[in-house]
Design an enzyme around this catalytic site. Structure first.
Site, short mmCIF file in Angstrom:
data_model
loop_
_atom_site.label_atom_id
_atom_site.label_comp_id
_atom_site.label_asym_id
_atom_site.label_seq_id
_atom_site.Cartn_x
_atom_site.Cartn_y
_atom_site.Cartn_z
CD GLU A 13 -2.90 1.27 0.30
OE1 GLU A 13 -2.44 1.61 -0.80
OE2 GLU A 13 -4.12 1.17 0.55
CG ASP A 14 -0.88 4.80 -1.57
OD1 ASP A 14 -1.60 4.10 -0.81
OD2 ASP A 14 -1.37 5.69 -2.28
CG ASP A 24 -4.97 9.34 6.60
OD1 ASP A 24 -5.31 9.57 7.76
OD2 ASP A 24 -4.85 10.24 5.75
CG PHE A 27 -3.19 15.76 1.12
CD1 PHE A 27 -3.94 14.60 1.21
CD2 PHE A 27 -2.93 16.31 -0.13
CE1 PHE A 27 -4.42 13.98 0.07
CE2 PHE A 27 -3.42 15.69 -1.28
CZ PHE A 27 -4.17 14.53 -1.17
NE ARG A 34 -3.37 8.35 -9.31
CZ ARG A 34 -3.89 8.01 -8.14
NH1 ARG A 34 -3.09 7.59 -7.18
NH2 ARG A 34 -5.19 8.06 -7.95
#
Ligand code: XMP
Ligand code: MG
Length: 176
Positions: free
Chosen positions: A100-101, A104, A153, A166
């Site tokens: 996963e990136d 959160d 963010f 991206r």
């Protein structure tokens, strides 16, 4: 500094640092999964760059697959549900590593893990490039974490703001 639509971002982690850490994680995975033929399940879209860099540095035999996670509101009583789309492999008895990136609140990941666990993998771990520890709302054991980052963010290196950014090689953080 970079402008993405209406917002300004500044470099947070340069690509060189990301790659150095990613190859450490790959080395750790290669040790832990020697002779286990792990199945890496990368979560699209955000993890596509991290998954490519990570898996390229894994030196033991492995398989790679991709899923999407679709979150949706059902009824008020059941709240948000998560649908896992696109998993072709039978993961029963397999050693699965979800790639996963970013984690959160961790709600997405905990629902995804719960669904994968139902299919009885031999083992199930998470490799995430980024983790916002202070934002986590559920206690998840994350075995392979690239960087713990503050609750801000970020975009670039696969992560997006409204679909953009991206493609940026470095990781950027929203300017305050
Ligand atoms: P949860 O809160 O369920 O969310 O752990 C995980 C998903 O939310 C997105 N996300 C981000 N995307 N920059 C992004 O580009 C961020 O800082 C960020 N924080 C959360 C991401 O899609 C992740 O899979
Ligand atoms: Mg994501």
């Amino acid at each position: 500094m970079v402008q993405v639509k209406d917002k300004q971002f500044e470099v947070f982690l340069p690509e060189t640092e990301i790659l150095a850490r990613t190859s450490q994680l790959a080395a750790q995975l290669s040790r832990d999964y020697a002779n286990k033929e792990p199945l890496f399940v990368a979560v699209l879209n955000g993890s596509f760059i991290f998954a490519a860099d990570l898996i390229r540095h894994v030196s033991v035999p492995c398989h790679v697959s991709f899923v999407r996670v679709h979150s949706y509101q059902s009824t008020a009583s059941t709240g948000t549900l998560t649908e896992v789309i696109g998993l072709q492999e039978n993961i029963e008895g397999r050693h699965v590593v979800v790639v996963e990136d970013i984690v959160d609140t961790a709600l997405t990941m905990s629902r995804l893990l719960a669904q994968l666990r139902e299919q009885m993998p031999a083992s199930l771990e998470v490799a995430t490039l980024l983790c916002k520890r202070e934002a986590m709302q559920t206690d998840l054991a994350l075995k392979y974490v690239g960087f713990d980052i503050p609750n801000r963010f970020v975009v670039g290196y696969g992560l997006d703001y409204d679909g953009f950014a991206r493609n940026l090689p470095d990781l950027y953080v929203l300017k305050d």
